[in-house]
Design a protein around this motif. Structure first.
Motif, PDB file in Angstrom:
ATOM      1  N   THR A  25      84.543  31.725 144.833  1.00 47.07           N
ATOM      2  CA  THR A  25      83.860  30.455 145.155  1.00 47.07           C
ATOM      3  C   THR A  25      82.812  30.083 144.114  1.00 47.07           C
ATOM      4  O   THR A  25      81.672  29.767 144.450  1.00 47.07           O
ATOM      5  N   GLY A  26      83.208  30.127 142.877  1.00 48.96           N
ATOM      6  CA  GLY A  26      82.306  29.744 141.804  1.00 48.96           C
ATOM      7  C   GLY A  26      81.324  30.799 141.375  1.00 48.96           C
ATOM      8  O   GLY A  26      80.512  30.566 140.475  1.00 48.96           O
ATOM      9  N   ILE A  27      81.340  31.960 142.014  1.00 46.60           N
ATOM     10  CA  ILE A  27      80.445  33.060 141.654  1.00 46.60           C
ATOM     11  C   ILE A  27      81.223  34.060 140.812  1.00 46.60           C
ATOM     12  O   ILE A  27      82.288  34.532 141.229  1.00 46.60           O
ATOM     13  N   TYR A  28      80.690  34.354 139.647  1.00 48.51           N
ATOM     14  CA  TYR A  28      81.342  35.310 138.757  1.00 48.51           C
ATOM     15  C   TYR A  28      80.394  36.466 138.483  1.00 48.51           C
ATOM     16  O   TYR A  28      79.231  36.268 138.110  1.00 48.51           O
ATOM     17  N   LEU A  29      80.898  37.659 138.691  1.00 48.09           N
ATOM     18  CA  LEU A  29      80.132  38.872 138.425  1.00 48.09           C
ATOM     19  C   LEU A  29      80.902  39.718 137.429  1.00 48.09           C
ATOM     20  O   LEU A  29      82.067  40.076 137.676  1.00 48.09           O
TER      21      LEU A  29
END
Length: 597
Positions: A324-328
């Motif tokens: 959901t648009g979060i990149y780790l």
């Protein structure tokens, strides 16, 4: 017993927090539990909040004198010893929590059962019934670990027990009253209610004094930390001649450790580093020293998160998370994951078993060193001389890295106070510093000869992954901080819980405090993911304060005119060196972190 004797006994009861010697001393003297009109312990200081001028405000900074003592007038106040005010100052949980950072003897199963009331209190009624069965069974059979509390009871709890029990029948059981049974009058023990009702202090002090050999292991366990991973990087930054800083800082740190011993010997009421600050500069000195020590421990936990993220990302470099648009990336993902994995261990109220595992820090360090030599000699990496002789530009950074290697002074007073033969402490201290200085210097030279200018902030990241010794070394660097994180964070958490209002001193509030601390270390670690730079900052600020500046300043303040002139000059010189290194090193580290290097 007249009034003066009652007051003297009550004042003495204030010394039980973190002081197993005084606790045993009361038993040897045949003394009974202190009456409810004596000074209260820190866990119930707020009970006296409205009873007199000497009452505590709930933050742990009061004098600790009870309401009846205040009612006796100014004459009784003047007769009360200063040790009561010293022991009542925040923090009171320091001794017990810092003892967990060094190797302690493995507790018995019955001691663990008696020292873990929060599990039964927070669990189901079935667990409560089971705990009651085992504790009552142990009391019937006369089992000392179950009937004798690990911590002395607070005075308000004793008063409540006396009101609840029938007159003339003191309770020696912490659970529901049992049917009347003949009690042996010769054995007089304190009630264990404090052990079962304690909300946040469940760290038992060492059950026995340590031998010189055990003290050496404790000292090596404290000094042989993650700082060994960055010594190679220090040579890369400042050149080969920077290695001379290691024996220089080691010698100064060893000398200041002996100064802490002399400060403890100056008064029987001094046992910990905050006690030394109190004796030197009063209550403000105690609070300042405590805050510095707690900040150092908190920053070490930040370093543990960064180390775990770096090590695991080197093992699984392609790991990532996109949702959901979060990149780790791999580093952030593993830093957060390991923090969540560590969180349950931080919630534990009794860390005896975890401290026993953490005593393997010496074994972990030896294993990593052996693996480094194994890769260099046996697996064909070889040694390639390179590097400059001296780089003055990055010398302050190397100074901070090397200084962090000797940051064990917060535990040295505890080690000294727990020794059987205190006269052996100078030998123990000298031996530990000689060993770690040789190890640090050898690892620094070996690692830089192997990897040269490509040396990373942790030499384990340079070790080829295809070799078995490399894998062993990396996983040892993962396991070691994982087991030490909870022990390092516990003193910080206890100090915060101790300062909370009385109504908030419960298990749920403690869990919230510890969870917030863990999450905050993750945020800081992800905001400043520079392992070497953060370590250099810690070494420049906190190590210089704790290991060089504060011991000399406290020693000069406590001894004053008894210090010879040459030692005064030496202490002032060390203070100036520490101040200079702190300013220059912190400026260099912060400047490079801001620059994103």
């Amino acid at each position: 017993m007249d009034r003066d004797e009652e007051k003297g006994h009550g004042d003495r009861s204030l010394l039980f927090i973190g002081d197993e010697d005084d606790d045993l001393g009361v038993d040897r003297d045949g003394g009974s539990p202190p009456s409810s009109d004596a000074g209260s312990s820190f866990s119930d200081r707020s009970d006296d909040g409205g009873d007199g001028d000497g009452a505590d405000d709930g933050t742990g900074t009061g004098s600790g004198s009870g309401s009846d003592d205040d009612a006796d007038g100014d004459g009784d106040k003047e007769r009360a010893p200063n040790v009561a005010r010293q022991q009542a100052a925040w923090p009171q949980s320091y001794r017990q929590s810092i003892d967990m950072l060094s190797a302690v003897q493995s507790p018995s199963v019955t001691s663990i059962m008696a020292a873990s009331p929060s599990i039964t209190k927070f669990g189901s009624s079935f667990l409560k019934a089971g705990s009651s069965f085992f504790l009552k069974k142990g009391a019937t059979e006369g089992s000392l670990p179950l009937t004798r509390p690990l911590l002395p009871p607070s005075l308000s709890q004793l008063s409540q027990q006396q009101q609840q029990q029938p007159a003339g029948r003191p309770s020696t059981d912490s659970l529901q009253p049992r049917p009347p049974a003949p009690q042996p009058p010769a054995v007089q023990q304190r009630p264990s209610a404090a052990c079962l009702k304690s909300n946040y202090i469940e760290l038992p002090p060492p059950s026995s004094k340590c031998s010189s050999g055990q003290s050496i292991i404790n000292g090596l366990n404290v000094l042989c930390g993650v700082g060994i991973l960055t010594t190679c990087f220090g040579i890369k930054q400042a050149g080969w001649l920077s290695l001379l800083l290691l024996p220089l800082l080691g010698a100064c740190s060893c000398y200041t450790g002996l100064l802490l011993k002399r400060c403890i010997d100056s008064s029987p009421t001094i046992e910990t580093y905050p006690d030394i600050g109190r004796a030197a500069f009063g209550i403000p000195g105690r609070v300042f020293v405590s805050v510095v020590l707690y900040l150092e421990l908190y920053a070490c936990c930040v370093e543990y998160i960064t180390l775990l993220g770096d090590s695991l990302s080197s093992v699984f470099p392609s790991a990532h998370l996109a949702f959901t648009g979060i990149y780790l990336n791999s580093h952030n993902l593993f830093a957060i994951s390991m923090a969540l994995a560590i969180l349950p261990s931080v919630w534990l109220r009794n860390l005896s078993l975890l401290s026993y595992l953490s005593a393997g820090g010496v074994v972990a360090t030896i294993t990593v060193v052996v693996c480094l030599f194994w890769v260099g000699i046996g697996d064909g990496v070889g040694f390639h001389p390179s590097g400059s002789a001296l780089n003055l530009t990055h010398l302050p950074l190397a100074l901070g890295l090397y200084g962090y290697c000797f940051s064990g002074h917060s535990v040295f007073p505890n080690i000294y106070s727990s020794m059987k033969e205190r006269s052996q402490f100078p030998f123990v201290l000298l031996f530990c510093f000689i060993v770690v200085t040789i190890v640090y210097s050898g690892v620094a030279a070996t690692g830089f000869l192997m990897f040269g200018e490509s040396t990373m902030s942790q030499f384990t990241l340079n070790m080829p992954q295809q070799y078995v010794p490399s894998k062993i070394a990396i996983w040892m660097t993962i396991v070691n901080p994982y087991t030490k994180y909870a022990l390092t964070m516990t003193p910080v958490a206890l100090s915060i819980e101790e300062a909370l209002p009385k109504m908030m001193r419960n298990y749920v509030a403690g869990m919230c405090v510890r969870t917030a601390l863990v999450l905050s270390t993750v945020v800081v670690a992800l905001s400043f993911p520079y392992f070497a730079l953060v370590m250099a900052l810690l070494g420049s600020v906190f190590t210089m304060l704790v290991a060089l500046i504060l011991p000399c300043a406290c020693y000069l303040s406590i001894k004053r005119e008894l210090v010879p002139l040459w030692e005064v000059v030496l202490c002032i010189t060390i203070i100036l060196i520490g101040l200079g290194c702190a300013f220059v090193g912190s400026y260099t580290s912060i400047n490079q972190m801001i620059g994103g290097s």
